[in-house]
Write an enzyme that holds these catalytic residues in place. Structure first.
Site, PDB file in Angstrom:
ATOM      1  N   CYS A  62       0.851  -1.194   0.000  1.00 52.54           N
ATOM      2  CA  CYS A  62       0.000   0.000   0.000  1.00 52.54           C
ATOM      3  C   CYS A  62       0.886   1.243   0.000  1.00 52.54           C
ATOM      4  O   CYS A  62       1.447   1.614   1.033  1.00 52.54           O
ATOM      5  CB  CYS A  62      -0.913  -0.012   1.232  1.00 52.54           C
ATOM      6  SG  CYS A  62      -1.944   1.457   1.380  1.00 52.54           S
ATOM      7  N   CYS A  94      -0.190   4.179   2.236  1.00 52.21           N
ATOM      8  CA  CYS A  94       0.015   3.964   3.677  1.00 52.21           C
ATOM      9  C   CYS A  94       1.491   4.090   4.043  1.00 52.21           C
ATOM     10  O   CYS A  94       1.829   4.719   5.042  1.00 52.21           O
ATOM     11  CB  CYS A  94      -0.436   2.559   4.090  1.00 52.21           C
ATOM     12  SG  CYS A  94      -2.084   2.119   3.567  1.00 52.21           S
ATOM     13  N   ASP A  95       2.358   3.480   3.260  1.00 48.37           N
ATOM     14  CA  ASP A  95       3.726   3.264   3.731  1.00 48.37           C
ATOM     15  C   ASP A  95       4.794   4.066   2.981  1.00 48.37           C
ATOM     16  O   ASP A  95       5.956   4.082   3.389  1.00 48.37           O
ATOM     17  CB  ASP A  95       4.058   1.763   3.638  1.00 48.37           C
ATOM     18  CG  ASP A  95       3.030   0.917   4.381  1.00 48.37           C
ATOM     19  OD1 ASP A  95       2.362   1.479   5.267  1.00 48.37           O
ATOM     20  OD2 ASP A  95       2.889  -0.265   4.073  1.00 48.37           O
TER      21      ASP A  95
END
Ligand code: FAD
Lengths: 82, 325
Positions: free
Chosen positions: B138, B141-142
């Protein structure tokens, strides 16, 4: 008993949104550390969680013990805050 | 006789992505009591996408989170109820189907499966070991953990290219490992070229990833096999994997809902599965076009078919009751 909750997030992270949605629905307050606004705190999130990801939720209990939940994981988050 | 006090619903929608939320907007406006179960992010894959440029009605594009929020608010405005939890299985039970969820069973006169799909894994050594410590699925997200770091992206489809472009706001350089050839849209390939020209992205065509290598601090390189069957190292601090999607249909294993060879749900043209009263829409459906606009369209169409089904069932039950009287 929960003393306080801190969530490490970023602007674009959908799973962070879900942790906040869950806590708000339960009427629980939390502090948010947005790593896009405070990039210098990325290493703190990494140190606490051992992972390079958000959300990281730190649940501090009244006896000052801490539970750290990596990602949006209701199976771990729900018992930690109840 | 013991009374079954399992909660009963007119419609249960499994998932709360674009297909599910669009369906819920339609069913709730038709006064059909609707409950959605979502185990991940409300808004589905759309909510974990940075910018959506091709959803009609947003001339300047819209962030995935904004679109997800709007869809959710619209569905809730008309009375849709979203439960945070997972549907574990569906037991066909005639007029009411029993759904086993992680917070107990519920009964539903009709069901819409809108569970979409999830990222596939490569299965190569190191992927599991370094998960979330250098291996990620993701970008929104990261990605922020890779400011000024070197990355490898594995994959050559739309998602891989779109996510690589997103990751350029953090990474110093990205190697995209593509096994055969790029399978992305022309618009994305044109955008990608800008980053190739500026030296921020290097396309590595004909590389099959073999292993993700690291140490106590995380990932250090990806080993790939090139066209000459030789190992080639790609030094990096992190790896993002986007090699395609697999349908979220494992929970249908013991049902009569038919799946195609790849595990997608087979429906007729009315979006009904092999089980009467159980419908499917969006990315999870065999033959779906895997776009937000089409998932929303399928959700809306399925909602109207569900209304017809419920009206038919009501007529059928009333006829049976009057015949029995
Ligand atoms: C990186 C990326 C970029 C993309 N960019 C674009 C783009 O720019 N434009 C575009 O049109 N499309 C884009 N897409 C495709 C788009 O996201 C999908 O087509 C769309 O989200 C499909 O909607 P859906 O509702 O069918 O499924 P999903 O969005 O996958 O939603 C399904 C939901 O069901 C939930 N679920 C699954 N199983 C269960 C269960 N058992 N119980 C409860 N909940 C469950 C999942 O958690 C998920 O939230 C992109 C996809 C990716 C991966």
């Amino acid at each position: 008993m929960v003393k306080n909750i801190t969530i490490f997030t970023t602007n674009t992270c959908g799973y962070c949104q879900m942790v906040k949605t869950y806590l708000k629905a339960k009427g629980m307050g939390f502090d948010e550390v947005n790593l896009d606004h405070e990039p210098h705190r990325r290493s703190e999130a990494h140190r606490l969680s051992g992972a390079l990801t958000v959300p990281v939720t730190v649940v501090t209990k009244t006896d000052d013990s801490q539970e750290i939940i990596v990602g949006y994981n209701l199976a771990k988050l729900a018992p930690a805050v109840n | 006789m013991s009374k079954d006090d399992t909660p009963k619903h007119e419609l249960v929608i499994v998932g709360a992505g674009p297909a599910a939320l669009s369906a819920a907007i339609y069913t709730t406006r038709e006064d059909i009591e609707t409950v959605l179960y979502e185990r991940g992010v409300i808004g589905g894959l759309a909510a974990v996408t940075d910018i959506i440029d091709n959803y009609p009605g947003f001339s300047k594009g819209v962030t995935g989170l904004e679109l997800a929020d709007s869809l959710r608010n619209q569905a809730e405005r008309f009375g849709a109820k979203i439960e945070l939890g997972e549907v574990k299985s569906i037991i066909n039970g005639g007029e009411y189907k029993r759904l086993v969820t992680d917070s107990g069973d519920v009964l539903a006169r009709s069901v819409l499966i809108a569970t979409g799909s999830d990222y596939m894994r490569t299965g190569i050594p190191g992927e599991e070991k370094f998960y979330a410590r250098g291996v990620h699925f993701c970008a929104t997200c990261d990605g922020a953990f890779y400011r000024d770091k070197k990355l490898v992206v594995i994959g050559g489809g739309n998602s891989a290219i779109q996510e690589s472009i997103f990751l350029t706001r953090f990474a110093s350089h990205i190697d995209i490992l593509v096994r055969s050839k790029l399978k992305a849209s022309e618009v994305l390939i044109k955008e990608l070229q800008r980053f190739i020209d500026s030296g921020k992205i290097t396309l590595q065509i004909g590389i099959t990833p073999k292993e993700i290598v690291g140490d106590a601090n995380g990932v250090t390189k990806v080993v790939g096999v090139n066209k000459d069957s030789k190992d080639q190292d790609f030094i990096c601090d992190g790896v993002f994997v986007f090699i395609g999607l697999k349908p979220n249909t494992a929970f249908l294993a013991n049902t009569k809902v038919e799946l195609d060879a790849r595990g997608f749900v087979i429906t007729n043209q009315d979006f009904e599965t092999a089980v009467p009263g159980v419908f499917a829409a969006g990315d999870v459906r065999s033959g779906a076009t895997m776009q937000i606009a089409s998932a929303s369209g399928e959700g809306a169409t399925a909602a109207l078919r569900i209304r017809e089904y419920l009206e038919g069932r009501t007529r059928e039950v009333k006829n049976n009751l009057s015949a029995a009287a």
